[in-house]
Motif scaffolding. Structure first.
Motif, PDB file in Angstrom:
ATOM      1  N   LEU A 111      -9.276  -4.907  -0.606  1.00 15.10           N
ATOM      2  CA  LEU A 111      -7.975  -4.847  -0.077  1.00 15.10           C
ATOM      3  C   LEU A 111      -7.995  -5.814   1.071  1.00 15.10           C
ATOM      4  N   ALA A 112      -9.029  -5.773   2.016  1.00 15.40           N
ATOM      5  CA  ALA A 112      -9.040  -6.672   3.070  1.00 15.40           C
ATOM      6  C   ALA A 112      -8.691  -8.212   2.884  1.00 15.40           C
ATOM      7  N   ASP A 113      -9.020  -8.668   1.793  1.00 11.11           N
ATOM      8  CA  ASP A 113      -8.681  -9.895   1.275  1.00 11.11           C
ATOM      9  C   ASP A 113      -7.522 -10.360   1.279  1.00 11.11           C
ATOM     10  N   LEU A 114      -6.321  -9.320   1.035  1.00  6.09           N
ATOM     11  CA  LEU A 114      -5.124  -9.558   0.824  1.00  6.09           C
ATOM     12  C   LEU A 114      -4.559  -9.953   2.265  1.00  6.09           C
ATOM     13  N   ILE A 115      -5.104  -9.417   3.429  1.00  6.00           N
ATOM     14  CA  ILE A 115      -4.534  -9.646   4.774  1.00  6.00           C
ATOM     15  C   ILE A 115      -4.531 -11.248   5.395  1.00  6.00           C
ATOM     16  N   THR A 116      -3.437 -11.496   5.558  1.00  3.80           N
ATOM     17  CA  THR A 116      -3.146 -12.760   6.277  1.00  3.80           C
ATOM     18  C   THR A 116      -2.373 -12.640   7.819  1.00  3.80           C
ATOM     19  N   PRO A 117      -2.339 -13.767   8.213  1.00  6.74           N
ATOM     20  CA  PRO A 117      -1.547 -13.781   9.478  1.00  6.74           C
ATOM     21  C   PRO A 117      -0.221 -13.244   9.257  1.00  6.74           C
ATOM     22  N   ALA A 118       0.366 -13.384   8.265  1.00  7.87           N
ATOM     23  CA  ALA A 118       1.737 -12.890   7.828  1.00  7.87           C
ATOM     24  C   ALA A 118       1.910 -11.382   7.620  1.00  7.87           C
ATOM     25  N   THR A 119       0.807 -10.538   7.417  1.00 13.54           N
ATOM     26  CA  THR A 119       0.784  -9.464   6.927  1.00 13.54           C
ATOM     27  C   THR A 119       1.356  -8.468   8.133  1.00 13.54           C
ATOM     28  N   LYS A 120       2.408  -7.823   7.757  1.00 13.56           N
ATOM     29  CA  LYS A 120       3.177  -6.791   8.813  1.00 13.56           C
ATOM     30  C   LYS A 120       2.797  -5.324   8.691  1.00 13.56           C
ATOM     31  N   MET A 121       2.614  -5.126   7.306  1.00 15.30           N
ATOM     32  CA  MET A 121       2.490  -3.786   7.054  1.00 15.30           C
ATOM     33  C   MET A 121       1.878  -3.231   5.862  1.00 15.30           C
ATOM     34  N   ILE A 122       1.272  -2.180   5.719  1.00 10.98           N
ATOM     35  CA  ILE A 122       0.918  -1.553   4.545  1.00 10.98           C
ATOM     36  C   ILE A 122       1.568  -0.302   4.146  1.00 10.98           C
ATOM     37  N   ILE A 123       1.804  -0.310   3.034  1.00 12.27           N
ATOM     38  CA  ILE A 123       2.686   1.094   2.469  1.00 12.27           C
ATOM     39  C   ILE A 123       1.524   1.948   1.552  1.00 12.27           C
ATOM     40  N   ILE A 124       1.475   3.170   2.182  1.00 16.17           N
ATOM     41  CA  ILE A 124       0.796   4.140   1.085  1.00 16.17           C
ATOM     42  C   ILE A 124       1.697   5.106   0.795  1.00 16.17           C
ATOM     43  N   ASN A 125       1.332   5.946  -0.474  1.00 16.18           N
ATOM     44  CA  ASN A 125       1.987   7.113  -0.905  1.00 16.18           C
ATOM     45  C   ASN A 125       0.824   8.171  -1.362  1.00 16.18           C
ATOM     46  N   SER A 126       0.707   8.961  -0.759  1.00 21.18           N
ATOM     47  CA  SER A 126      -0.182  10.123  -1.085  1.00 21.18           C
ATOM     48  C   SER A 126       0.320  11.531  -0.880  1.00 21.18           C
ATOM     49  N   PRO A 127       0.304  12.500  -1.830  1.00 24.43           N
ATOM     50  CA  PRO A 127       0.128  12.129  -3.290  1.00 24.43           C
ATOM     51  C   PRO A 127       1.147  11.107  -3.541  1.00 24.43           C
ATOM     52  N   SER A 128       0.721  10.532  -4.851  1.00 26.80           N
ATOM     53  CA  SER A 128       1.387   9.259  -5.352  1.00 26.80           C
ATOM     54  C   SER A 128       2.474   9.543  -6.546  1.00 26.80           C
ATOM     55  N   ASN A 129       3.459   8.993  -6.406  1.00 29.86           N
ATOM     56  CA  ASN A 129       4.626   8.756  -7.454  1.00 29.86           C
ATOM     57  C   ASN A 129       4.207   7.229  -7.760  1.00 29.86           C
ATOM     58  N   PRO A 130       3.793   6.912  -8.974  1.00 29.00           N
ATOM     59  CA  PRO A 130       3.769   7.577 -10.164  1.00 29.00           C
ATOM     60  C   PRO A 130       2.659   8.379 -10.668  1.00 29.00           C
ATOM     61  N   THR A 131       1.503   8.269 -10.064  1.00 30.22           N
ATOM     62  CA  THR A 131       0.045   8.648 -10.633  1.00 30.22           C
ATOM     63  C   THR A 131      -0.267  10.062 -10.351  1.00 30.22           C
ATOM     64  N   GLY A 132       0.313  10.822  -9.210  1.00 35.43           N
ATOM     65  CA  GLY A 132      -0.152  12.162  -8.819  1.00 35.43           C
ATOM     66  C   GLY A 132      -1.669  12.255  -8.018  1.00 35.43           C
ATOM     67  N   SER A 133      -2.093  10.969  -7.964  1.00 33.37           N
ATOM     68  CA  SER A 133      -3.495  10.942  -7.111  1.00 33.37           C
ATOM     69  C   SER A 133      -3.295  10.817  -5.703  1.00 33.37           C
ATOM     70  N   ILE A 134      -4.246  11.516  -4.965  1.00 31.15           N
ATOM     71  CA  ILE A 134      -4.450  11.518  -3.542  1.00 31.15           C
ATOM     72  C   ILE A 134      -5.434  10.594  -2.932  1.00 31.15           C
ATOM     73  N   LEU A 135      -5.054   9.814  -2.022  1.00 26.88           N
ATOM     74  CA  LEU A 135      -5.788   8.977  -1.186  1.00 26.88           C
ATOM     75  C   LEU A 135      -6.952   9.966  -0.563  1.00 26.88           C
ATOM     76  N   SER A 136      -8.137   9.439  -0.736  1.00 31.47           N
ATOM     77  CA  SER A 136      -9.573  10.289  -0.254  1.00 31.47           C
ATOM     78  C   SER A 136      -9.304  10.047   1.300  1.00 31.47           C
ATOM     79  N   ARG A 137     -10.208  10.803   2.034  1.00 32.02           N
ATOM     80  CA  ARG A 137     -10.290  10.670   3.381  1.00 32.02           C
ATOM     81  C   ARG A 137     -10.993   9.168   3.719  1.00 32.02           C
ATOM     82  N   SER A 138     -12.116   8.649   2.723  1.00 25.04           N
ATOM     83  CA  SER A 138     -12.816   7.499   3.180  1.00 25.04           C
ATOM     84  C   SER A 138     -11.580   6.308   2.763  1.00 25.04           C
TER      85      SER A 138
END
Length: 377
Positions: free
Chosen positions: A155-182
């Protein structure tokens, strides 16, 4: 036609709405279609919420309200976020919006400049990228691990000087999965190291199963200073048609969101906000009753799908089964709709070809019929 917007022309229509429209068309033709394609609880809005809105109407709460929302609602949201989510926030740093989706639109317009980059974790909800595009930004997609549905170190490899924001969704639509504490900790570190804003969509936070834990990104370290938490009333309180959501975050961002709201919808519908106030401050037994029923349906649907040879993403939250159909998901979804008369949503709509999203936010009777049609009696 030369008068149309080029930017809007690049935005694809909502796949979930398109399938829902086709299912409704078939229903009008007299076909018994079971719709498992839309994320809408089949329960009525709890009575005490409805009565609060009716009471507000009767006492004349039908005029303009403050653009960020009525003070009582903002105070209740702040109290809820502090108590339940461990997010230190003042009511002055909250805005009530016409649905959580509009909070996301407002945020993107408030913070993005032309060609700013926004990282989206795939599979992802269909409206994130269009909201980014409408604000002039560029969506950068980062696939989650197809087994764990957690982000990887790349994920870190995608960050560039133009990166302004990261979007997260937990619990997730569509998967129902939850991002872990780590995973959340890794995202927090990236945001802090690179001065990136985070959008944390937590609309499904109340719908958790088998002891799963929801952690708000803004509760980690100093992330409250760089996270906009988006939530609403549609899923937990069966209030999809009420169109009421909210966002909480850094004051400069919320103030910019409010500027846009003042010049667009002005504010959420006044009497609806009193319904939202009743939802937050009233008896929460209704939420648990719905969650318990969703849990029963979840066990049934996941079991049927897995026995039929369709592995599913970790179904820790929300009300979706995300099933791997092992092939052309668009063709499978079309066949299930046109031949078996069950409407689902192909995973390609969420950036996950080969998968299909199945909503179990419908009655057990209809789910049993649908699973027989999909998996065999």
């Amino acid at each position: 036609m030369k008068h149309l917007s080029t930017a809007i022309g690049l935005i694809t229509p909502s796949a979930t709405m398109a399938i829902t429209d086709r299912a409704k068309e078939m229903t009008r033709e007299g076909i018994d279609v079971i719709s498992l394609s839309i994320g809408e609880p089949d329960f009525p809005t709890p009575e005490h919420i409805t009565e609060a809105a009716i009471a507000a109407l009767r006492r004349g709460e039908t005029h303009y309200a403050p653009s960020r929302g009525i003070p009582e609602l903002l105070d209740a949201i702040a109290e809820k976020l502090g108590r339940e989510n461990n997010i230190p926030v003042a009511s002055a740093d909250i805005i009530a919006t016409a649905g959580a989706k509009d909070a996301i639109r407002l945020l993107c317009q408030a913070v993005l400049n032309q060609d700013d980059e926004v990282i989206i974790l795939d599979p992802s909800w269909v409206s994130y990228e269009p909201c980014v595009q409408m604000a002039g930004g560029r969506a950068i997609h980062s696939p989650l691990d197809p087994e764990t549905f957690q982000p990887g170190e790349d994920l870190a490899d995608l960050i560039t000087p133009a990166t302004k924001m990261i979007i997260i969704n937990s619990p997730s639509n569509p998967t129902g999965s939850i991002l872990s504490r780590s995973s959340l900790g890794m995202i927090a570190d990236l945001c802090s190291d690179h001065d990136i804003l985070a959008l944390s969509d937590e609309i499904y936070e109340k719908l958790l199963y088998d002891g799963a834990e929801h952690i708000s990104l803004a509760s980690i370290g100093d992330m409250a200073e760089r996270t906009v938490t988006v939530n609403g009333f549609s899923k937990a309180y069966a209030m999809t048609g009420w169109r009421l959501g909210y966002a909480a975050g850094p004051a400069p961002v919320i103030n910019y969101m409010n500027r846009i709201q003042q010049h667009s919808v002005s504010h959420p519908t006044t009497f609806v906000m009193y319904g939202g106030l009743a939802a937050l401050t009233g008896d929460q037994a209704c939420v648990e009753e719905m969650r318990t029923e969703f849990a029963r349906r979840r066990r049934y649907v996941i079991d049927r799908l897995q026995r039929a040879g369709y592995p599913c993403a970790p179904p820790d939250g929300a009300f979706y089964a995300f099933a791997n159909v092992g092939g052309d998901d668009l063709a499978v979804a079309s066949e299930w709709l046109e031949e078996r008369h069950v409407a689902t949503t192909p995973g390609s709509a969420f950036g996950a070809p080969g998968w299909i999203r199945i909503s179990y936010a419908t009655s057990m009777e209809r789910l049993e019929d649908a699973m027989d049609r999909i998996c065999g009696a």
